[in-house]
Design an enzyme around this catalytic site. Structure first.
Site, PDB file in Angstrom:
ATOM      1  N   CYS A  99      35.967  42.575  50.681  1.00 14.46           N
ATOM      2  CA  CYS A  99      36.386  43.258  49.617  1.00 14.46           C
ATOM      3  C   CYS A  99      35.316  43.733  48.706  1.00 14.46           C
ATOM      4  O   CYS A  99      35.732  44.539  47.854  1.00 14.46           O
ATOM      5  CB  CYS A  99      37.652  42.261  48.870  1.00 14.46           C
ATOM      6  SG  CYS A  99      38.763  42.002  50.101  1.00 14.46           S
ATOM      7  N   HIS A 392      44.827  47.808  47.070  1.00 10.58           N
ATOM      8  CA  HIS A 392      43.429  47.303  47.481  1.00 10.58           C
ATOM      9  C   HIS A 392      43.046  47.810  48.983  1.00 10.58           C
ATOM     10  O   HIS A 392      43.281  46.887  49.777  1.00 10.58           O
ATOM     11  CB  HIS A 392      43.580  45.905  47.331  1.00 10.58           C
ATOM     12  CG  HIS A 392      42.129  45.131  47.872  1.00 10.58           C
ATOM     13  ND1 HIS A 392      41.059  45.643  47.565  1.00 10.58           N
ATOM     14  CD2 HIS A 392      42.005  44.075  48.563  1.00 10.58           C
ATOM     15  CE1 HIS A 392      40.009  44.870  48.263  1.00 10.58           C
ATOM     16  NE2 HIS A 392      40.661  43.925  48.631  1.00 10.58           N
ATOM     17  N   CYS A 422      36.149  39.020  44.233  1.00  6.46           N
ATOM     18  CA  CYS A 422      36.036  38.042  45.194  1.00  6.46           C
ATOM     19  C   CYS A 422      36.024  38.602  46.661  1.00  6.46           C
ATOM     20  O   CYS A 422      36.149  39.877  46.599  1.00  6.46           O
ATOM     21  CB  CYS A 422      37.090  36.978  45.159  1.00  6.46           C
ATOM     22  SG  CYS A 422      38.814  37.888  45.417  1.00  6.46           S
TER      23      CYS A 422
END
Length: 436
Positions: A99, A392, A422
């Site tokens: 990510c 996302h 994160c």
């Protein structure tokens, strides 16, 4: 030796973020159903070049990321170069850091500028959860390799006889962490229990995120940083993120059942990010080159940091480790920041990090600091909403955060901002930008 990070080239020029753009973000199998990450990447990079009125031939390097890799085009960066009119000699390579992928692509381009190897580059990332690399079972894969070597019909028949019906079924991409077998949702559930984060607090954060994101879209603030996407067969277009709840009602969040721990859990679909399709990109230049070309940068990179922690317990604590390092390298404290953008993978993960920012015990035991990172001022935190609302697409989130915080700081008259995330594998990323 100084702890300060010098994010400049040999001439002392800062690294300028000249422009940023993204596609709208769309939930899996909706507006971008059937559109690959590569196609979305080409779409956003091409539009970014057009809007910036920048000659594609001036781009010296493109670093781009993708988390869900497609075997047909393993180097997405090179394919974007070839598909957007850049010079064929343009350096291009792909990265992946879960990510935090487009944080990494941005830093790689910035470091190329810092060393003097280039003056202009593009960074970003794209992911599709709708176009996936569907695999085959290990037994079938083994058999297919053997079939290539088999010479007679009898040999081929013997290979097929080793297979059962189940061996022929398609295998979807893994959603669990390779090392632990835990999904990100299970990790978020683990963190909710570790830090005693209530279902009510998680739902409240999700409601806040959707409400602010909806207000932001209504204000028109995102129109210059989100393109209108036209997709085949070109009968429709998408101009807005389609995960945002336009009339978010806090009471409705309580109706959803836990998704990962059915009996004792608190993490639900409503307080988690959905699987999302989308792409984003930024243009980076040396300060001098940006000035020579007549650009007014939306921001400058002041510092950055990447960290890694153990994956077995609460591995989505990346912001709590990367942020203090980025602050130290910038010579700043948390309270010095004008805005804070933290990736909201899950409400539980976000709240856990916010809690640890304020914890002196965490700072002493985990960071070797004698004081907490600091209490987060909610008037500075994710002021336009966050990933819980926008969605996302794994590799696209980093440069979405960077662009969004820079442009919001610009609207407010300047200042400094933090973008942090994160990532799977216990990874963390943080970047501090300054805007004039």
């Amino acid at each position: 030796m100084s702890d300060r990070q010098q994010v400049t080239n040999a001439r002392g020029e800062r690294i300028a973020i000249v422009a940023g753009l993204r596609t709208p973000f769309a939930k899996q199998a909706t507006a971008f159903h059937g559109i690959s990450a590569l196609d979305m990447g080409k779409m956003v990079v091409n539009e970014l070049l057009v809007r910036s009125e920048l000659d594609p031939k001036l781009i010296e390097q493109l670093v781009y990321g993708q988390v869900v890799q497609m075997p047909a085009a393993p180097n997405i960066a090179r394919e974007i170069v070839l598909g957007t009119g850049m010079d064929v000699s343009t350096d291009a390579y792909s990265v992946t850091r879960a990510c935090a992928t487009s944080f990494q692509s941005a830093v790689n381009v910035a470091e190329s500028i810092m060393t003097g190897n280039i003056e202009i580059g593009i960074a970003g990332g794209a992911d599709s959860s709708s176009v996936l690399p569907i695999g085959v079972s290990k037994k079938l894969a083994h058999a297919l390799v053997d079939l290539n070597k088999a010479r007679t019909f009898g040999q081929k028949l013997q290979i097929f006889r080793r297979l059962g019906i189940k061996d022929l079924l398609p295998v979807p991409p893994a959603v669990a962490e390779y090392s632990t077998g835990l999904s990100m949702g299970q990790t978020a559930e683990q963190m909710a229990k570790t830090y005693n984060i209530s279902r009510a607090d998680q739902d409240a954060l999700a409601h806040r995120s959707h409400t602010l994101a909806n207000e932001t879209w209504a204000s028109g603030h995102l129109r210059d940083e989100v393109m209108v996407a036209h997709v085949p067969p070109y009968k429709q277009f998408i101009e807005r993120d389609n995960n945002i709840r336009e009339n978010s009602d806090l009471a409705s969040y309580a109706k959803l059942r836990p998704a990962f721990d059915k009996k004792h859990g608190s993490v639900t679909a409503a307080n988690s990010t959905p699987l999302t399709d989308g792409a984003s990109a930024i243009i980076l230049m040396s300060e001098g080159r940006a000035k020579a070309l007549g650009y007014q940068p939306i921001g400058y990179i002041k510092s950055y940091a990447f960290t890694a922690i153990d994956v077995w317990q609460d591995m989505l604590m990346g912001p709590s480790y990367a942020t203090p390092l980025a602050l130290k390298r910038a010579g700043m404290e948390l309270e010095d920041l004008t805005l804070i953008e933290m990736h909201e993978a899950f409400a539980a993960q976000t709240l856990a990090n916010m809690q640890m920012f304020a914890s002196k015990k965490f700072a002493e035991e985990k960071l070797g600091r004698n004081r907490a990172i600091g209490d987060i001022d909610m008037s500075k935190f994710n002021v336009l909403g966050g990933s819980l609302a926008y969605g996302h697409p794994f590799a696209a989130t980093g440069t979405r955060l960077i662009t969004q915080v820079c442009r919001e700081l610009k609207r407010r008259g300047g200042g400094t901002g933090l973008a942090t995330a994160c990532a799977a594998g216990g990874l963390g990323a943080a970047m501090i930008v300054e805007v004039e």
